[in-house]
Design a protein around this motif. Structure first.
Motif, PDB file in Angstrom:
ATOM      1  N   PHE A  87     -53.623 -49.132  94.675  1.00 12.73           N
ATOM      2  CA  PHE A  87     -53.613 -47.960  94.958  1.00 12.73           C
ATOM      3  C   PHE A  87     -53.560 -48.013  96.484  1.00 12.73           C
ATOM      4  O   PHE A  87     -53.158 -47.129  97.120  1.00 12.73           O
TER       5      PHE A  87
ATOM      6  N   ARG B 195     -63.522 -45.586  91.617  1.00 10.34           N
ATOM      7  CA  ARG B 195     -63.416 -45.496  90.345  1.00 10.34           C
ATOM      8  C   ARG B 195     -62.664 -46.713  89.725  1.00 10.34           C
ATOM      9  O   ARG B 195     -62.358 -46.839  88.555  1.00 10.34           O
TER      10      ARG B 195
ATOM     11  N   ALA C 288     -61.650 -42.265  95.235  1.00 11.22           N
ATOM     12  CA  ALA C 288     -60.498 -43.185  94.442  1.00 11.22           C
ATOM     13  C   ALA C 288     -61.029 -44.571  94.182  1.00 11.22           C
ATOM     14  O   ALA C 288     -61.306 -45.241  93.243  1.00 11.22           O
TER      15      ALA C 288
END
Ligand SMILES: Nc1ncnc2c1ncn2[C@@H]1O[C@H](COP(=O)(O)OP(=O)(O)O)[C@@H](O)[C@H]1O
Ligand SMILES: [Mg+2]
Lengths: 295, 234
Positions: free
Chosen positions: A106, A94, A91
């Motif tokens: 995030f 990116r 994750a």
């Protein structure tokens, strides 16, 4: 009884010890946050959740598999480190080219999910983790009684902090890390696998949080909320020390633990506030932090 | 003639929406020193950065040793034998001179040892423990070149190594490049100062508006002086 400023010396030393223990955890956690922020430019809001994860993995290893404290000291940082690397690869990697806000959102979301899962299965009450028999009991230092486990936490955290500092300042891997913090593209153009370096760095930060978690398990209760209780103070530590400053994070961590301890002796009402008061003063007088380089 | 070591074909590059390279073509043969000339802003730095892969948005081909570098991850490019000395020198402030020197990984045999480098650059040795950015501009440029010499690359991409330096230092850099050339190093040099470049270059390329206009050997420099004065505005 010996008194200092009208306070019994035993009470003073006792609170200083508590402060030193808290400071040990602040230092280890803010160190990981600073390492991650320095290279990945991500404010890792999941750091408290990774610390809690470390404590819980230790607890579950003990309760379900009978694996005790000493092996857990190795297994827990490994597990949390590998988990961190998987998250970075899947994750975070990116998100680097996007606005830093995405990384923050995030990791914040990830913290909520991890804590939510543990709350769902284990509720919010704390679970005790017994002090390992090897470190049970205490030592009479003459002027005060020192529980052995607490002494061990202080020593272990010092060793971990100094070891990490040496790794970053004195080794070849550390020079890659420092250089990539300044100019990642150029370091990669020289032939260093910077994407891998980023993965390892997040893994290292996560492993440090996990290690702090298992060290904390016998001191505090193992609970899904233990990370979010601590992380706000740890963020304040990082801000006071200077974002991204390794030495700043370590020194400020211990200093603020001690400052909290002292406040508890002289003006207990302010003990939960003192860190934030110091933060406000530092931000006013030296916005880059005590150890930060002015940008 | 044999295959060029570096062959750039129809190379385009963009900064966001800005089209900076409009189909650059150039060849550099093994052992040659080739100089890229052109006014500020025509795309010389972008050409070097696009060859390395430091400009992400690019199209075309960059053949090095016969294989296309386009599509390789950035950290694999140096390992093909290509070394880069950026215009801003890229000396790291948090690394000592020593650490700066050994930062780029060795990619092939045949590079200089740290001892050889210190023989060539005695002032770097004296300052080996100070932070890299405490060096003077000239010393930083020496360090930026020196650290690539350790890695054993076959070819150097050098972006304006004499920019802003005192004549004595420019002289020393000229001598250094001549030494490297004698040792067989292939060099692609970006330089505004074509009198400096004339002393070491075998060939020139002239760039304008993101394109290579023409190439000519050093022997034809005199015949081109007028065009150069016009295009470079010197
Ligand atoms: N980082 C960048 N972002 C946007 N545009 C850029 C950037 N770098 C260069 N440019 C533009 O690309 C063009 C070529 O620049 P450059 O390659 O640096 O020229 P030179 O090295 O020949 O002076 C110029 O118009 C410049 O404004
Ligand atoms: Mg340029």
């Amino acid at each position: 009884m010996t008194m200092i400023f009208g306070i019994p010396i035993q009470a003073l030393l006792g609170q200083l010890l508590v402060g030193l223990i808290n400071g040990s955890f602040y230092a280890m956690l803010s160190l990981g946050l600073a390492v991650i922020f320095g290279l990945l430019r991500i404010i890792n809001f999941a750091h408290g959740a990774l610390y809690m994860l470390g404590a819980f993995i230790g607890y579950l290893l003990l309760v379900h598999l009978g694996i005790g404290y000493l092996p857990a000291l190795i297994l827990v940082p490994l597990a949390v480190g590998v988990f961190g690397m998987a998250v970075e690869r899947a994750a975070l990697s990116r998100l680097y080219r996007l606005d830093p806000l995405y990384g923050l959102l995030f990791t914040f979301g990830m913290a909520l999910v991890i804590e939510g899962v543990f709350r769902f299965y284990y509720g919010v009450s704390g679970n005790p983790y017994a002090v390992p028999s090897l470190l049970a009991g205490g030592t009479n230092l003459g002027f005060m009684f020192l529980p052995n486990y607490r002494g061990w936490v202080v020593v272990a955290s010092l060793v971990v902090c100094i070891g990490t500092w040496l790794l970053i300042e004195k080794t070849r891997l550390g020079s890659y890390l420092r250089a990539a913090t300044e100019n990642p593209e150029l370091v990669q153009a020289f032939g260093v696998n910077v994407p891998l370096l980023l993965t390892l760095t997040y893994g290292l930060g996560a492993a440090l949080a996990g290690l702090a978690g298992i060290l904390a398990a016998p001191v505090y209760q193992v609970s899904p909320l233990m990370g979010s209780d601590l992380i706000i103070v740890v963020f304040a530590v990082v801000v006071i020390g200077g974002m991204g400053s390794i030495l700043g994070a370590i020194v400020t961590g211990y200093m603020l633990g001690l400052a909290e301890g002292l406040t508890k002796v002289f003006y207990p009402e302010a003990s939960n506030l003192v860190v934030f008061v110091i933060m406000a003063i530092v931000l006013l007088l030296r916005p880059a932090g005590l150890f930060g380089r002015d940008a | 003639m044999s295959e060029p070591l570096l062959a750039v074909r129809d190379l385009h590059a963009w900064y966001g929406e800005g089209h900076a390279l409009h189909g650059v073509n150039l060849d550099v043969y093994r052992g040659e020193t080739v100089t890229l000339l052109g006014r500020n802003g025509v795309g010389k730095t972008t050409t070097l950065r696009a060859i390395m892969g430091l400009v992400r948005k690019r199209e075309g081909s960059v053949f090095f040793n016969g294989s296309d570098l386009i599509g390789l991850p950035l950290h694999r490019v140096a390992h093909q034998g290509l070394g880069f000395v950026p215009e801003e020198r890229g000396i790291f402030a948090t690394l000592s001179v020593d650490e700066n020197l050994v930062l780029p990984p060795v990619v092939a045999e045949g590079g200089m040892s740290v001892e050889e480098i210190f023989d060539l650059f005695p002032n770097l040795k004296e300052r080996r423990n100070s932070p890299g950015t405490r060096l003077s501009g000239g010393e930083q440029q020496m360090l930026a070149i020196a650290r690539i010499l350790r890695t054993g690359v076959q070819m150097l991409l050098l972006d304006e190594p004499t920019e802003g330096l005192a004549p004595v230092i420019v002289q020393r850099i000229g001598e250094l490049l001549a030494t490297l050339k004698k040792r067989g190093m292939t060099i692609l040099l970006v330089e505004q100062n074509f009198r400096f470049a004339a002393r070491i270059a075998d060939r020139f390329y002239l760039m304008e508006h993101g394109k290579v206009l023409e190439g000519f050997p050093v022997a034809e420099l005199a015949a081109h002086t007028e065009t150069l004065h016009e295009v470079l505005g010197v």
